[in-house]
Design an enzyme around this catalytic site. Structure first.
Site, PDB file in Angstrom:
ATOM      1  N   ASN A 146       0.669  -1.210   0.384  1.00 13.93           N
ATOM      2  CA  ASN A 146      -0.241   0.093  -0.039  1.00 13.93           C
ATOM      3  C   ASN A 146       0.801   1.102  -0.285  1.00 13.93           C
ATOM      4  OD1 ASN A 146      -2.001  -1.637   0.269  1.00 13.93           O
ATOM      5  ND2 ASN A 146      -2.067  -2.159   2.043  1.00 13.93           N
ATOM      6  N   SER A 322      -4.200   5.857 -50.625  1.00 14.51           N
ATOM      7  CA  SER A 322      -5.267   5.195 -50.789  1.00 14.51           C
ATOM      8  C   SER A 322      -4.634   4.015 -51.551  1.00 14.51           C
ATOM      9  CB  SER A 322      -5.939   6.404 -52.272  1.00 14.51           C
ATOM     10  OG  SER A 322      -7.052   5.201 -52.839  1.00 14.51           O
TER      11      SER A 322
END
Length: 468
Positions: A146, A322
Site C-alpha cells: 500500500n 489510397s
C-alpha cells in the site's frame, strides 16, 4: 534427466507449484499470473516502472540496514539484486500483468520474490529456498504494497514525464521557427470557417508556439507534485511494522539513488487514501493531447486539396494515401495526432474513475491508473516526436495562394473600414460576394481606392495593434 530436474517447487495455502529453475519468481507471482493476466503487458513493460519499484526496494534495504533490522550481507545482496532488475536482467521473471486486479499485491510480491531469489543466488544459496533472504521478511521489510506501489507509481510517472516534457518543448521551438519563417506571408484569418480578417501566417504559428510552450510549463508544474510519496506509511499510514528511523532513512537513500529530492507527506493518511495528483497529471495529459489535436486539425484543413481545398500549406508527403486512388496523399501525421488524442482522453476517463473509487484507507485501483497514465505518456511522447520530425519540420507555405485567398476575399473589407466607413465598405463587400468578384477589383473599378492604397491598409491591418 527427468522433468523435475528443471523445476523447483514452492507451496502456498492453495497448493504446490512448479517453477522453472532458471526463473526468479515464486509462488505468489505464479498465482498473480494465473489469476490476473488480462492484458498483453507485464510489469516489466515500462522500464521506468520496473526501475522505480527496484529503487524503492533498494532504498528500503539501506534504510533497514541503518535501522538495524537487516544485516549488512542481506542488505548488500538485496541492493545488488535491485541493480540487476534495473539493468533489465530479470525482465523474464517479472511476469505479473500490469493491469492485475489484486490492488498491487501481486506486483509487489513479484518484485519481492525476484529480488529475494536473485539475492539468495548472490549469497550462494539456491533460488526458492529463502534461507537468508525472504521475499516478505527481508525484501519487503518495513513496507507494504500500500505504500510501495503508489510510491513506485509516482516515481515512474515523474521519470516518464521528463521525456514527454522534452518533446513538447522541442515542438514549441519548432513552432517558434515556423512563426519566424512565415512572418511576412499575408494570410486570410478565418472565424467559424468563414473569411474574417487579414493576418500573417506567422501569427497563426506564433499562437501554436505560445500554446505549446504553455503546455510544457503546465506539465512541469504538475510533475513536481509527484515528488511527495507515501513511502513509510506501510499499510494504512501509521507506519506500523517499520522502525522509527526507517522513514527518514528511506527518503534519504531514495533521493541519493534517483537523484530526485522525494519528500515525505505532511499527512501520511492523506497520502495513502487519495490519488488526486493522478487526476491532475492525467488532466494535463488530456489537455496536451486535445490542444495538439486542435493544431493538427487546423493543419489538415489548411493543407486540404491540393486542387479543391485550401492548399495554403503543404505538408511533407509521408506515404501513399489510397489503395485505389493513384497519387492521393493524406495528412496522416496530423490524423495520427488527432487519433492519439482520442485514446488519451479515454485514458483520462479511466483514471478519473479509478481515483474516485478508492475506499477508506487506500486506493486499490492503482494498477489501472498505472496502465492508463503510462499509456498516455508513451503515446504522447512518441506521437509528438513523429509529428514534429515528420510533419511540422517540413511544412511549406504556398505564399501566392495565401495572398490570393486574402485579396480575393471580402475579408479585406475590415481593413478598409477605418478609411471608408462601415456602411460603404459593407455595401461593396456584399457586391463582391453577389458578383463573385474580388473586392479590391470592385473598389479600383469604382475609383473608391487604388489597389496600392488597399494593400497598404491590409498590410497595416495584419500587424497587432497592441504594444509589446
Amino acid at each position: 534427466m527427468s522433468t523435475f530436474d528443471h523445476v523447483r517447487h514452492e507451496q502456498d495455502y492453495v497448493g504446490a507449484v512448479q517453477i522453472p529453475v532458471d526463473k526468479l519468481y515464486g509462488v505468489n507471482s505464479v498465482r498473480g499470473f494465473e489469476n490476473l493476466s488480462v492484458s498483453p503487458l507485464t510489469i516489466a513493460h515500462y522500464p521506468a516502472f520496473r526501475d522505480a519499484f527496484a529503487q524503492c526496494k533498494w532504498a528500503a534495504a539501506l534504510a533497514n540496514l541503518d535501522s538495524g533490522v537487516l544485516g549488512s550481507a542481506q542488505a548488500e545482496a538485496i541492493v545488488l539484486a535491485c541493480k540487476d532488475v534495473i539493468d533489465g536482467h530479470c525482465d523474464d521473471s517479472l511476469i505479473v500483468d500490469l493491469l492485475e486486479g489484486s490492488g498491487g499485491t501481486s506486483t509487489n510480491m513479484n518484485f519481492n520474490e525476484v529480488i529475494a531469489n536473485r539475492a539468495q543466488i548472490f549469497m550462494g544459496h539456491p533460488a526458492g529456498s529463502y534461507e537468508v533472504v525472504h521475499p516478505n521478511d527481508h525484501v519487503n521489510c518495513s513496507q507494504s504494497t500500500n505504500d510501495v506501489y503508489p510510491a513506485a507509481l509516482k516515481i515512474a510517472t515523474y521519470t516518464m514525464l521528463g521525456g514527454l516534457i522534452a518533446e513538447v518543448e522541442k515542438l514549441a521551438v519548432q513552432f517558434d521557427g515556423k512563426a519566424e519563417q512565415f512572418a511576412d506571408i499575408l494570410h486570410l484569418g478565418r472565424t467559424c470557417l468563414q473569411d474574417a480578417q487579414p493576418m500573417r501566417l506567422g501569427q497563426l504559428f506564433s499562437g501554436y508556439a505560445s500554446l505549446t510552450h504553455r503546455l510544457a510549463t503546465e506539465l512541469v508544474a504538475v510533475r513536481d507534485k509527484l515528488r511527495t510519496l507515501p513511502l513509510g506509511g506501510t499499510a494504512i499510514g501509521t507506519g506500523f511494522g517499520a522502525p522509527a528511523p526507517y522513514r527518514a532513512a528511506a527518503y534519504r537513500h531514495l533521493s541519493s539513488i534517483t537523484g530526485v529530492q522525494y519528500l515525505a507527506p505532511s499527512n501520511p493518511f492523506d497520502a495513502m487514501q487519495n490519488m488526486d495528483v493522478f487526476s491532475r497529471v492525467s488532466a494535463e495529459l488530456r489537455t496536451c493531447s486535445a490542444s495538439l489535436a486542435k493544431i493538427a486539425a487546423d493543419l489538415t484543413v489548411l493543407s486540404s486539396g491540393p486542387v479543391a481545398g485550401l492548399g495554403e500549406l503543404k505538408l511533407p508527403e509521408a506515404q501513399a494515401g489510397s489503395s485505389i486512388m493513384p497519387g492521393k496523399v493524406n495528412p496522416v501525421l496530423p490524423m495520427a495526432m488527432i487519433q492519439l488524442s482520442f485514446a488519451v482522453i479515454g485514458n483520462d476517463v479511466a483514471v478519473a474513475q479509478a481515483v474516485q473509487y478508492g475506499q477508506l484507507e487506500i486506493n486499490h485501483f492503482e494498477p489501472v491508473v498505472a496502465s492508463r497514465v503510462f499509456d498516455s505518456i508513451a503515446l504522447l511522447t512518441q506521437g509528438i516526436q513523429r509529428f514534429r520530425e515528420k510533419c511540422i519540420a517540413g511544412i511549406v507555405a504556398d505564399e501566392a495562394r495565401n495572398r490570393q485567398h486574402l485579396t480575393d476575399s471580402m475579408a479585406v473589407a475590415t481593413a478598409l473600414v477605418p478609411k471608408l466607413g462601415y456602411a460603404k465598405v459593407s455595401k461593396l463587400a456584399r457586391q463582391s460576394v453577389n458578383e463573385g468578384r474580388s473586392l479590391l477589383a470592385i473598389m479600383q473599378e469604382s475609383q473608391v481606392m487604388t489597389e496600392a492604397e488597399a494593400m497598404a491598409a491590409i498590410e497595416k491591418a495584419s500587424h497587432p495593434v497592441f504594444g509589446a
